[in-house]
Write a protein that holds these residues in place. Structure first.
Motif, PDB file in Angstrom:
ATOM      1  N   SER A   1     -66.512  -0.649  23.871  1.00 55.47           N
ATOM      2  CA  SER A   1     -65.445  -0.692  22.868  1.00 55.47           C
ATOM      3  C   SER A   1     -64.122  -1.163  23.462  1.00 55.47           C
ATOM      4  O   SER A   1     -63.390  -1.919  22.824  1.00 55.47           O
ATOM      5  N   VAL A   2     -63.813  -0.697  24.674  1.00 59.89           N
ATOM      6  CA  VAL A   2     -62.525  -1.008  25.311  1.00 59.89           C
ATOM      7  C   VAL A   2     -62.765  -1.381  26.772  1.00 59.89           C
ATOM      8  O   VAL A   2     -63.545  -0.724  27.466  1.00 59.89           O
ATOM      9  N   VAL A   3     -62.081  -2.436  27.223  1.00 54.31           N
ATOM     10  CA  VAL A   3     -62.115  -2.828  28.639  1.00 54.31           C
ATOM     11  C   VAL A   3     -60.721  -2.655  29.216  1.00 54.31           C
ATOM     12  O   VAL A   3     -59.744  -3.194  28.680  1.00 54.31           O
TER      13      VAL A   3
ATOM     14  N   VAL B   1     -57.415  -4.447  27.739  1.00 55.17           N
ATOM     15  CA  VAL B   1     -56.168  -3.911  28.300  1.00 55.17           C
ATOM     16  C   VAL B   1     -56.075  -4.317  29.768  1.00 55.17           C
ATOM     17  O   VAL B   1     -57.060  -4.219  30.507  1.00 55.17           O
ATOM     18  N   VAL B   2     -54.897  -4.777  30.176  1.00 55.04           N
ATOM     19  CA  VAL B   2     -54.647  -5.115  31.584  1.00 55.04           C
ATOM     20  C   VAL B   2     -53.911  -3.951  32.245  1.00 55.04           C
ATOM     21  O   VAL B   2     -52.959  -3.410  31.691  1.00 55.04           O
ATOM     22  N   LEU B   3     -54.380  -3.596  33.431  1.00 57.57           N
ATOM     23  CA  LEU B   3     -53.729  -2.562  34.259  1.00 57.57           C
ATOM     24  C   LEU B   3     -53.398  -3.211  35.587  1.00 57.57           C
ATOM     25  O   LEU B   3     -54.299  -3.552  36.363  1.00 57.57           O
TER      26      LEU B   3
ATOM     27  N   ILE C   1     -54.689  -9.971  25.001  1.00 62.42           N
ATOM     28  CA  ILE C   1     -54.583  -8.596  25.476  1.00 62.42           C
ATOM     29  C   ILE C   1     -53.937  -7.710  24.414  1.00 62.42           C
ATOM     30  O   ILE C   1     -52.941  -8.069  23.799  1.00 62.42           O
ATOM     31  N   TYR C   2     -54.536  -6.539  24.199  1.00 64.38           N
ATOM     32  CA  TYR C   2     -53.993  -5.577  23.235  1.00 64.38           C
ATOM     33  C   TYR C   2     -52.847  -4.780  23.865  1.00 64.38           C
ATOM     34  O   TYR C   2     -51.870  -4.473  23.190  1.00 64.38           O
ATOM     35  N   ARG C   3     -52.979  -4.441  25.133  1.00 62.04           N
ATOM     36  CA  ARG C   3     -51.941  -3.695  25.859  1.00 62.04           C
ATOM     37  C   ARG C   3     -51.867  -4.197  27.305  1.00 62.04           C
ATOM     38  O   ARG C   3     -52.848  -4.677  27.865  1.00 62.04           O
ATOM     39  N   PHE C   4     -50.660  -4.050  27.905  1.00 61.16           N
ATOM     40  CA  PHE C   4     -50.459  -4.348  29.318  1.00 61.16           C
ATOM     41  C   PHE C   4     -49.829  -3.118  29.954  1.00 61.16           C
ATOM     42  O   PHE C   4     -48.716  -2.739  29.606  1.00 61.16           O
ATOM     43  N   LEU C   5     -50.559  -2.478  30.869  1.00 66.62           N
ATOM     44  CA  LEU C   5     -50.073  -1.265  31.533  1.00 66.62           C
ATOM     45  C   LEU C   5     -49.834  -1.558  33.014  1.00 66.62           C
ATOM     46  O   LEU C   5     -50.519  -2.390  33.612  1.00 66.62           O
ATOM     47  N   THR C   6     -48.877  -0.847  33.585  1.00 62.98           N
ATOM     48  CA  THR C   6     -48.531  -1.098  34.980  1.00 62.98           C
ATOM     49  C   THR C   6     -48.993   0.038  35.898  1.00 62.98           C
ATOM     50  O   THR C   6     -49.203   1.170  35.451  1.00 62.98           O
ATOM     51  N   LYS C   7     -49.215  -0.325  37.155  1.00 57.83           N
ATOM     52  CA  LYS C   7     -49.481   0.660  38.198  1.00 57.83           C
ATOM     53  C   LYS C   7     -48.181   0.892  38.964  1.00 57.83           C
ATOM     54  O   LYS C   7     -47.437  -0.068  39.221  1.00 57.83           O
ATOM     55  N   PRO C   8     -47.928   2.107  39.396  1.00 58.94           N
ATOM     56  CA  PRO C   8     -48.699   3.329  39.092  1.00 58.94           C
ATOM     57  C   PRO C   8     -48.525   3.689  37.619  1.00 58.94           C
ATOM     58  O   PRO C   8     -47.480   3.464  37.032  1.00 58.94           O
TER      59      PRO C   8
ATOM     60  N   ASN D   1     -48.804   6.109  34.040  1.00 61.43           N
ATOM     61  CA  ASN D   1     -48.522   7.428  33.494  1.00 61.43           C
ATOM     62  C   ASN D   1     -49.809   7.945  32.852  1.00 61.43           C
ATOM     63  O   ASN D   1     -50.380   7.282  31.979  1.00 61.43           O
ATOM     64  N   ASP D   2     -50.271   9.117  33.286  1.00 62.72           N
ATOM     65  CA  ASP D   2     -51.559   9.621  32.820  1.00 62.72           C
ATOM     66  C   ASP D   2     -51.643   9.701  31.295  1.00 62.72           C
ATOM     67  O   ASP D   2     -52.634   9.274  30.691  1.00 62.72           O
ATOM     68  N   GLU D   3     -50.621  10.254  30.674  1.00 65.09           N
ATOM     69  CA  GLU D   3     -50.655  10.406  29.228  1.00 65.09           C
ATOM     70  C   GLU D   3     -50.627   9.054  28.521  1.00 65.09           C
ATOM     71  O   GLU D   3     -51.265   8.867  27.480  1.00 65.09           O
ATOM     72  N   GLU D   4     -49.902   8.111  29.107  1.00 60.89           N
ATOM     73  CA  GLU D   4     -49.857   6.771  28.508  1.00 60.89           C
ATOM     74  C   GLU D   4     -51.242   6.132  28.520  1.00 60.89           C
ATOM     75  O   GLU D   4     -51.641   5.479  27.556  1.00 60.89           O
ATOM     76  N   ILE D   5     -51.992   6.340  29.606  1.00 59.51           N
ATOM     77  CA  ILE D   5     -53.365   5.812  29.682  1.00 59.51           C
ATOM     78  C   ILE D   5     -54.220   6.429  28.581  1.00 59.51           C
ATOM     79  O   ILE D   5     -54.943   5.732  27.858  1.00 59.51           O
ATOM     80  N   ARG D   6     -54.152   7.749  28.456  1.00 57.55           N
ATOM     81  CA  ARG D   6     -54.974   8.440  27.438  1.00 57.55           C
ATOM     82  C   ARG D   6     -54.624   7.955  26.026  1.00 57.55           C
ATOM     83  O   ARG D   6     -55.514   7.646  25.218  1.00 57.55           O
ATOM     84  N   VAL D   7     -53.320   7.913  25.730  1.00 61.43           N
ATOM     85  CA  VAL D   7     -52.885   7.503  24.391  1.00 61.43           C
ATOM     86  C   VAL D   7     -53.272   6.056  24.116  1.00 61.43           C
ATOM     87  O   VAL D   7     -53.739   5.716  23.013  1.00 61.43           O
ATOM     88  N   THR D   8     -53.098   5.201  25.100  1.00 60.47           N
ATOM     89  CA  THR D   8     -53.429   3.784  24.922  1.00 60.47           C
ATOM     90  C   THR D   8     -54.907   3.600  24.618  1.00 60.47           C
ATOM     91  O   THR D   8     -55.285   2.826  23.717  1.00 60.47           O
ATOM     92  N   ILE D   9     -55.762   4.315  25.332  1.00 59.62           N
ATOM     93  CA  ILE D   9     -57.203   4.182  25.091  1.00 59.62           C
ATOM     94  C   ILE D   9     -57.558   4.681  23.689  1.00 59.62           C
ATOM     95  O   ILE D   9     -58.381   4.074  22.997  1.00 59.62           O
ATOM     96  N   ARG D  10     -56.932   5.771  23.252  1.00 58.73           N
ATOM     97  CA  ARG D  10     -57.184   6.264  21.887  1.00 58.73           C
ATOM     98  C   ARG D  10     -56.763   5.217  20.853  1.00 58.73           C
ATOM     99  O   ARG D  10     -57.467   4.980  19.865  1.00 58.73           O
ATOM    100  N   GLN D  11     -55.610   4.584  21.093  1.00 55.93           N
ATOM    101  CA  GLN D  11     -55.153   3.540  20.185  1.00 55.93           C
ATOM    102  C   GLN D  11     -56.118   2.352  20.185  1.00 55.93           C
ATOM    103  O   GLN D  11     -56.399   1.762  19.136  1.00 55.93           O
ATOM    104  N   CYS D  12     -56.632   2.036  21.349  1.00 57.52           N
ATOM    105  CA  CYS D  12     -57.590   0.933  21.465  1.00 57.52           C
ATOM    106  C   CYS D  12     -58.878   1.254  20.707  1.00 57.52           C
ATOM    107  O   CYS D  12     -59.473   0.374  20.067  1.00 57.52           O
TER     108      CYS D  12
END
Length: 266
Positions: free
Chosen positions: A49-51, A79-81, A99-106, A108-119
């Motif tokens: 469902s989500v990559v 999603v790009v990390l 790309i649906y979302r672009f996330l950066t390293k390092p 934020n744990d909650e941002e990862i969780r929320v983003t995946i739920r949105q995806c």
């Protein structure tokens, strides 16, 4: 609802381990792949469902990987990390990988969780749209089939009607159709061929303008009387004939009558 699958792709094992720990209690299956080629192999076997993909990986960048995913699995949300959040990379990823979302390293744990739920919500929406599109296609196919059947039926009915009209026109017995309002709605060829004095029998004529008083009385009695038919002997053009008048009913509703003329030979 079937459990959804998330694919995390990164060439760094420690990153994949960290994502596994972070997402181990979420309500979806998590699969990891150590690079783009391995990620494509997973996608060929699993419904994902989500990559979530790293950008800078040896052999195949995240942008290249997600471009292939977009082509082969367009409903899979991408999603790009990346630890390299330069504008050119972001723009290239968006343009080539949708790309649906672009996330950066390092991250934020909650941002990862929320983003995946949105995806996942986005994925379900894409699935619903696809199912709706397929349903509409099937409905259109069925509608076209029914329309074709209707056209065929109308065509056959029209042919049958034309044939019936032709048969009626050629019957060697004078036949006149009369409405409940005493208007002529049908007259076949035998009417004026056998009885020239009745050549003024035209569609739309009132019977009082074309028929003798005896015929008018017979038709009137048939239309207004309680009997379903009337038969009366008459003389037309020195010929002994019998006038047959039969009611036409639609349930309890009077539609009119059929008047036929038959020569009597004694």
């Amino acid at each position: 609802m079937n459990q959804k699958t998330i694919l995390c792709v990164d060439d760094e094992i420690n990153v994949l381990r960290s994502l596994k720990r972070l997402l181990r209690n979420e309500d979806y299956q998590l699969i990891t792949a150590n690079g783009g080629e391995e990620g494509l192999a997973v996608l060929a076997e699993e419904e994902v469902s989500v990559v979530l993909s790293d950008q800078r990986m040896p052999g195949m960048t995240g942008t290249e990987f997600l471009s292939i995913v977009k082509e082969k699995y367009p409903e899979c949300v991408r999603v790009v990390l990346s630890g390299y959040a330069d504008a050119a990379t972001i723009l290239d990823s968006i343009n080539k990988g949708a790309i649906y979302r672009f996330l950066t390293k390092p991250w934020n744990d909650e941002e990862i969780r929320v983003t995946i739920r949105q995806c996942l919500s986005q994925y379900e929406l894409l699935q619903e749209n696809r199912n709706l599109t397929e349903e509409i296609k099937l409905q259109n196919v069925e509608l076209n089939r029914l329309n074709q059947q209707l056209e065929d039926l109308v065509g056959k009915s029209t042919q049958s009607l034309h044939f019936s009209q032709e048969v009626l026109a050629k019957i060697p017995i004078p036949v006149v159709g009369i409405s409940a309002e005493s208007i002529v709605v049908l007259a076949n060829e035998a009417v004026d061929k056998m009885y020239p004095t009745l050549r003024e029998v035209h569609l739309g004529s009132d019977i009082k303008d074309i028929f003798s008083s005896e015929i008018i009385e017979t038709v009137t009695n048939c239309l207004s009387g309680s009997k379903q038919s009337e038969t009366v002997p008459l003389t037309i053009e020195n010929k002994q004939i019998r006038i047959h008048c039969k009611k036409l009913m639609d349930g309890d509703h009077l539609r009119g009558c059929v008047l036929s003329m038959e020569e009597s030979y004694g």
